[in-house]
Design a protein around this motif. Structure first.
Motif, PDB file in Angstrom:
ATOM      1  N   UNK A 163       0.200  -1.772  -0.232  1.00 26.31           N
ATOM      2  CA  UNK A 163       1.615  -1.425  -0.380  1.00 26.31           C
ATOM      3  C   UNK A 163       1.919  -0.821  -1.747  1.00 26.31           C
ATOM      4  N   UNK A 164       1.132  -1.183  -2.764  1.00 28.95           N
ATOM      5  CA  UNK A 164       1.346  -0.624  -4.104  1.00 28.95           C
ATOM      6  C   UNK A 164       0.755   0.779  -4.183  1.00 28.95           C
ATOM      7  N   UNK A 165       1.290   1.585  -5.098  1.00 25.75           N
ATOM      8  CA  UNK A 165       0.794   2.949  -5.291  1.00 25.75           C
ATOM      9  C   UNK A 165      -0.683   2.907  -5.670  1.00 25.75           C
ATOM     10  N   UNK A 166      -1.462   3.810  -5.101  1.00 27.89           N
ATOM     11  CA  UNK A 166      -2.905   3.800  -5.345  1.00 27.89           C
ATOM     12  C   UNK A 166      -3.490   5.165  -5.003  1.00 27.89           C
ATOM     13  N   UNK A 212     -15.739   5.895  -2.560  1.00 26.82           N
ATOM     14  CA  UNK A 212     -14.852   5.932  -1.398  1.00 26.82           C
ATOM     15  C   UNK A 212     -14.216   7.308  -1.250  1.00 26.82           C
ATOM     16  N   UNK A 213     -13.830   7.906  -2.377  1.00 26.58           N
ATOM     17  CA  UNK A 213     -13.301   9.269  -2.334  1.00 26.58           C
ATOM     18  C   UNK A 213     -14.387  10.248  -1.909  1.00 26.58           C
ATOM     19  N   UNK A 214     -15.613  10.029  -2.391  1.00 27.11           N
ATOM     20  CA  UNK A 214     -16.723  10.907  -2.002  1.00 27.11           C
ATOM     21  C   UNK A 214     -16.923  10.883  -0.490  1.00 27.11           C
ATOM     22  N   UNK A 239     -13.053   1.635  -3.228  1.00 24.61           N
ATOM     23  CA  UNK A 239     -12.629   1.795  -4.618  1.00 24.61           C
ATOM     24  C   UNK A 239     -11.258   2.459  -4.663  1.00 24.61           C
ATOM     25  N   UNK A 240     -10.365   1.881  -5.457  1.00 29.15           N
ATOM     26  CA  UNK A 240      -9.032   2.461  -5.625  1.00 29.15           C
ATOM     27  C   UNK A 240      -8.668   2.450  -7.100  1.00 29.15           C
ATOM     28  N   UNK A 245     -12.492  -4.725  -1.946  1.00 25.17           N
ATOM     29  CA  UNK A 245     -11.740  -3.710  -2.685  1.00 25.17           C
ATOM     30  C   UNK A 245     -12.107  -3.807  -4.162  1.00 25.17           C
ATOM     31  N   UNK A 246     -12.481  -2.683  -4.756  1.00 23.85           N
ATOM     32  CA  UNK A 246     -12.757  -2.606  -6.195  1.00 23.85           C
ATOM     33  C   UNK A 246     -11.627  -1.802  -6.811  1.00 23.85           C
TER      34      UNK A 246
END
Length: 311
Positions: free
Chosen positions: A64-67, A73-75, A90-91, A105-106
């Motif tokens: 729910x928080x901005x991330x 994970x983006x890769x 990863x966030x 979650x990292x």
């Protein structure tokens, strides 16, 4: 295509029945996916990757928080090849980051500028360049080399990446990241081809080329890895190459084997040795084979790269 289902959006008793019937499976707490089409006509690596990608999307939808989705994970969402499939998401999250939260979650607290954030299928992720830089600073060198190879193949410039590595405020692993970028090669076409180069480089061989051209009676072929004038050429063989219907339903393994044999014969007739490499080959075995198939008078003096850890 399988669908991601969040428990908060569905009747849990229905989800529980679907789970018992094998119609859905759990991705993480509060997140599930349908299993009707999961992994059809794919191997275990592709199925694991699909699950990892869906886990990333599920976490994004649950937070729910901005991330911003980041690092490996983006890769994944950018479609980059991976040496190993990540099991955590990863966030980058400045607020609402609970240090005692979920283990899958990292969370990273770092700053991003506007052009370092893009959208992939509606999910906010770090840009390809920022993603590669974050990964180079945090993943083992082989994992980083796979991503650096991909970055160059995508058109990122080596000098630009090197400049960005030097400019990062976080100096951790800077020397290692610089070495990985310097060793990257846009011609690598699979993580296992990158592994082959990594093993040879770590053992101290001169830097090999990718897609080495060989002129033959059947035309010009390109070997995965090798050198222009000496030593054997190397080709990585994965089991998927010899499965009917993969990568598409029209693929015939018997035809592929026949064409590979003609190609290999033509390369050898042209005076070049061709070695097949598989996932079962150990690094030591690969090094021994290359030396064994290189004329004694032309064997290079090995200068091991001690900054590269064993794999």
């Amino acid at each position: 295509m399988s669908e991601i289902l969040l428990a908060r959006d569905h009747d849990f008793s229905l989800l529980r029945r679907a789970l018992s019937a094998g119609e859905v499976e759990r991705l993480r707490r509060g997140a599930y996916r349908t299993v009707d089409d999961v992994g059809v006509d794919t191997g275990p690596a592709a199925r694991a990757r699909l699950r990892a990608e869906q886990l990333v999307v599920a976490v994004h939808r649950q937070l729910t928080a901005a991330h911003v989705i980041s690092h490996v994970s983006a890769a994944l969402l950018h479609g980059a090849p991976m040496w190993r499939t990540p099991r955590q998401v990863h966030v980058i999250q400045q607020y609402g980051a609970n240090a005692g939260g979920a283990r899958d979650i990292v969370r990273h607290r770092t700053s991003l500028v506007d052009d370092e954030v893009v959208s992939v299928a509606g999910v906010p992720v770090t840009s390809p360049a920022r993603t590669v830089l974050d990964c180079l600073a945090t993943v083992p060198p082989l994992d980083g080399l796979v991503l650096a190879d991909w970055a160059l193949a995508q058109g990122m410039r080596r000098d630009t990446l090197l400049t960005a590595v030097e400019a990062r405020p976080d100096r951790r692993n800077r020397r290692r990241a610089r070495l990985v970028v310097e060793l990257a090669d846009a011609g690598a076409q699979s993580p296992w081809e990158t592994w082959t180069r990594y093993v040879l480089l770590r053992a101290g061989f001169p830097r090999p080329r990718t897609q080495v051209p060989v002129s033959t009676r059947l035309g010009t072929f390109h070997a995965d890895v090798g050198w222009d004038e000496w030593g054997p050429l190397l080709e990585f063989d994965g089991f998927v190459k010899y499965r009917d219907g993969v990568p598409d339903r029209r693929y015939a393994a018997d035809v592929a084997r026949f064409e590979e044999k003609r190609r290999e014969d033509a390369i050898r007739e042209a005076g070049r040795e061709l070695l097949r490499v598989t996932a079962r080959d150990s690094p030591a075995e690969l090094v021994r084979r290359v030396l064994r198939h290189t004329e004694p008078g032309r064997r290079p003096r090995l200068r091991p790269l001690t900054d590269l850890p064993p794999v």
